[in-house]
Design a protein around this motif. Structure first.
Motif, PDB file in Angstrom:
ATOM      1  N   PRO A  57      43.657 102.779 -20.963  1.00 38.60           N
ATOM      2  CA  PRO A  57      42.907 101.954 -19.958  1.00 38.60           C
ATOM      3  C   PRO A  57      41.767 101.006 -20.677  1.00 38.60           C
ATOM      4  N   ALA A  60      43.769  97.900 -20.391  1.00 43.43           N
ATOM      5  CA  ALA A  60      44.646  97.743 -19.440  1.00 43.43           C
ATOM      6  C   ALA A  60      44.820  96.412 -18.612  1.00 43.43           C
ATOM      7  N   PRO A 196      38.959  98.878 -16.263  1.00 45.67           N
ATOM      8  CA  PRO A 196      39.111  98.472 -17.535  1.00 45.67           C
ATOM      9  C   PRO A 196      38.280  98.205 -18.495  1.00 45.67           C
TER      10      PRO A 196
END
Length: 587
Positions: A57, A60, A196
Motif C-alpha cells: 500500500p 498503491a 497510500p
C-alpha cells in the motif's frame, strides 16, 4: 527513414537506429503499444521502474504517478516505457522483505540493462523497495531520477494524529500490559492506515526517501510531499522532463553523483533527522555497488559531529507532514550547510549548494537550529567490543538515556520462536536490570535479518511499570520503533559471532558514549563454549533462499551479495551487446 537520418548517439539507438533486420524487428515490436515510425526519430527512451502492487500500500498510487511521469516525458519530447519489478510490501512479505531486497535489486538492474532505455525513473517508497532500486540502477549507471511515494496522510485517534508504526508498537505494549482491550484494538485498526504512501514518521521508508535527496538522486524538496498531495503528481511530471534532458545530455549518471562526499552528506542528514538504523545497512550496500569505501566507523565519526535537529517520531513529536510544512529536506540541508560538501553535483546538474540555496526552516519546533539543536550528537551511534567485533548500532534518539551506560545479566533467547514462547512466562528469570539477548536473527540466521530487534518487555515487568530495557540482537528494528535496542551485531550468531556464545547470567556492558558493547566472560571459557558450537541447519537448500545464504554479507557490509559489489577494475556496465548478433545477413 535512412540510417544516416537516425540518431544513434543514444543508447536506445543501438536497438532502433539501424536499417537492417535487427532495427526492423525492434521497431516493429513496439507497434502494438501504439508507437509509430516517428517515435524512432532519435527521441530519448525513458524507462519507468514500476513497483506498484496491491500487496504494498505504500506504493498503491504509483500507477497514477507513472502516468504523470509519462506525461512529463512526452512533453519533453521523449518516449516513456513502463516496466514492472518485484514489489516489496514491508508488512506482508514473510519472513521479511529484507530477504528479498537483493533479489529486487537484481531484477531492477537486469531490467534496466536488457531493455532499450536512455534514462530511468525509479518509483519507490516502501522500506526495501527504494534501496533495491538504487542499488540496481547504480550498478547499471544510466541517468537516474528518483520519484518517491511520499508519506501517508494521518488520521486521528483519541485526540492524537497517528504515526502508523510507532503507535502500533505503543498499542501492542498497552495490550500486553492490560491497559488496552479489544475495543481499543478495533478502533486503532480502523484508523492506523489511512491513504497510500509510506509511514509518516521518520521510519525506514521516510528516512531512505529523505536521504535520496541528500544523495542527489531525488529532486530537492520532493521526498516529504504527502502521497495524496497534487504536488507529487506535478513533481512526477517534472521528473519525466528531467529524465529526458539527462538522456540527451548523457547524464549526470549515478557514478558522477554518488561520490564519497555525497555519502557523507547523506549520513549527516541521517543523523540530524534521527533516522532509521536500517538506512545504515542500505547506504553500506549502495556504496559497495559504486565502489565507495564506507564503513561503520564513518557513521560513528559523522554522528559525533552532527547534532540532532529534527523533532520527528519516533524520536520526537511530529510527523512528515510537519517536516514538509517546515521546509522539508532542503531546509534541513540548508541548516546543516557548514557540515556538508556543497559543491557536489546532483541529478539536476546543479550542485547541492545551489539546490538548497534560499531554503530555510519555518518552524523551529520541528527543525531546530544548528546553534540550538535537540541533542549535541546524531540520532544513531555505533558500538564495538568483545560482543560485537564487527560493530553494532543503536538509535540513541529513541533510547532511554539512563540505559545508554548499563551493565546487566543476559537473558538469552535462541530465536524468535523461543522468544515468543517464553517472554511472557511468569517464571522467566528476568529483572529490569537484565539485558535481553536475541540471536539467530541476522542475515543468515533469520534468514534475512528480520525486524525483530525491538524485543518486547516481559509481561511481568510491564505490570511493574517497566517501559524500557537494554536489548541486544543481530536483527534489525523497524524505523518506527523505539527503545534501548542494540542492533545489527556483527558477526551474527549464525556466522559464529560472539553472540552465539552468550549464556544466561553472563554480564553484558553497554557504554554508548565510549562506543563499547562487551561480554564480560573469561576468554578461555568462551573458547570452551565455541568448541561446543554446531553449525546451524540451513533453512533453505534450493532456489533464491539457498543463493542468499551462500552469498549474503554481514550487516557491516550492507547485507548485499558478495558477487554484486563493484570491483576496482570494473567500469560502467550499461552496454547493449549482442543485439540480435548474426541476424543481419541478407537484409
Amino acid at each position: 527513414m535512412s540510417s544516416q537520418d537516425r540518431d544513434r548517439t543514444l543508447r536506445s539507438g543501438r536497438w532502433f537506429g539501424t536499417d537492417d533486420l535487427s532495427g526492423f524487428a525492434h521497431r516493429s515490436t513496439l507497434t502494438p503499444i501504439g508507437l509509430s515510425p516517428e517515435h524512432f526519430d532519435g527521441r530519448p527512451f525513458v524507462g519507468i521502474a514500476q513497483s506498484w502492487s496491491d500487496f504494498a500500500p505504500c506504493n498503491a498510487h504509483f500507477r497514477q504517478v507513472a502516468e504523470h511521469v509519462k506525461r512529463g516525458v512526452a512533453e519533453a519530447g521523449g518516449v516513456a516505457l513502463e516496466f514492472p519489478t518485484i514489489s516489496l510490501g514491508e508488512n506482508l512479505a514473510k519472513p521479511t522483505a529484507m530477504l528479498f531486497r537483493n533479489l529486487m535489486a537484481m531484477d531492477v538492474e537486469e531490467s534496466i540493462r536488457m531493455y532499450p532505455m536512455d534514462a530511468v525513473v525509479l518509483l519507490g517508497g516502501c522500506d526495501k523497495t527504494l534501496p533495491a532500486q538504487l542499488m540496481g540502477a547504480a550498478s547499471v549507471d544510466l541517468p537516474t531520477v528518483v520519484v518517491t511515494a511520499g508519506p501517508t496522510s494521518p488520521r486521528s485517534y483519541g485526540g492524537r494524529r497517528l504515526g502508523g508504526g510507532t503507535d502500533a508498537w505503543k498499542l501492542a505494549e498497552r495490550v500486553r500490559s492490560g491497559a488496552a482491550d479489544g475495543s481499543d484494538v478495533a478502533a486503532m485498526e480502523a484508523a492506523i492506515m489511512s491513504t497510500p504512501g509510506h509511514c509518516n514518521e521518520m521510519g525506514s521508508a521516510s528516512t531512505i526517501t529523505a536521504v535520496s535527496e541528500a544523495l542527489g538522486l531525488a529532486p530537492a524538496g520532493s521526498s516529504t510531499v504527502p502521497a495524496m498531495d497534487g504536488r507529487r503528481l506535478a513533481g512526477a511530471a517534472a521528473a519525466g522532463w528531467l529524465a529526458v534532458r539527462m538522456a540527451r545530455d548523457g547524464g549526470p549518471q549515478p557514478s558522477r553523483i554518488l561520490s564519497r562526499e555525497m555519502f557523507e552528506n547523506a549520513i549527516t542528514l541521517l543523523m540530524a533527522l534521527g533516522g532509521s538504523t536500517n538506512t545504515i545497512v542500505h547506504l553500506l550496500a549502495l556504496a559497495g555497488r559504486v565502489g565507495v569505501e564506507l564503513g561503520l566507523d564513518d557513521f560513528a565519526r559523522i554522528s559525533a559531529r552532527t547534532p540532532l535537529l529534527a523533532n520527528l517520531r519516533p524520536s520526537g513529536e511530529f510527523l512528515l507532514q510537519d517536516l514538509d510544512a517546515a521546509g522539508g529536506v532542503p531546509a534541513m540541508l540548508a541548516e546543516l550547510a557548514p557540515l556538508l560538501h556543497l559543491d557536489v553535483p546532483t541529478v539536476t546538474g546543479r550542485t547541492l549548494g545551489e539546490e538548497v540555496a534560499g531554503a530555510k526552516a519555518t518552524d523551529r519546533s520541528v527543525i531546530a537550529s544548528l546553534d540550538e539543536p535537540r541533542a549535541p550528537t546524531g540520532g544513531l551511534a555505533v558500538v564495538h567490543g568483545s560482543l560485537a567485533p564487527g560493530g553494532a548500532v543503536i538509535k540513541t534518539s529513541a533510547a532511554s538515556p539512563e540505559l545508554c551506560v548499563h551493565r546487566g545479566p543476559a537473558v538469552v533467547f535462541e530465536n524468535v520462536r523461543d522468544l515468543a514462547a517464553r517472554i511472557d512466562d511468569p517464571e522467566l528469570d528476568v529483572e529490569p536490570s537484565s539485558v535481553l539477548v536475541l540471536r539467530n536473527s541476522g542475515p543468515k540466521g533469520g534468514p534475512g535479518m528480520p525486524e525483530w530487534g525491538m524485543l518486547p518487555i516481559p509481561a511481568k515487568l510491564l505490570a511493574r511499570g517497566v517501559t524500557d530495557m537494554v536489548r541486544v540482537s543481530d536483527a534489525r528494528m523497524s524505523g518506527t520503533a523505539f527503545g534501548t535496542n542494540v542492533l545489527h551485531v556483527a558477526p551474527e550468531s549464525a556466522a559464529g559471532g560472539p553472540l552465539a556464545l552468550v549464556r544466561d547470567g553472563d554480564p553484558i556492558v553497554l557504554d554508548v558514549p565510549a562506543g563499547r558493547l562487551d561480554l564480560e566472560v573469561d576468554p578461555a571459557e568462551l573458547e570452551r563454549r565455541r568448541a561446543e558450537l554446531r553449525p546451524p541447519t540451513p533453512r533453505y537448500r534450493r532456489g533464491y533462499g539457498a543463493l542468499y545464504l551462500r552469498h549474503v554479507q554481514q550487516s557491516d557490509k550492507g547485507c548485499d551479495f558478495d558477487f554484486l559489489a563493484k570491483h576496482p577494475e570494473e567500469g560502467p556496465d550499461n552496454e547493449a551487446e549482442g543485439i540480435l548478433e548474426g541476424w543481419h545477413g541478407g537484409w
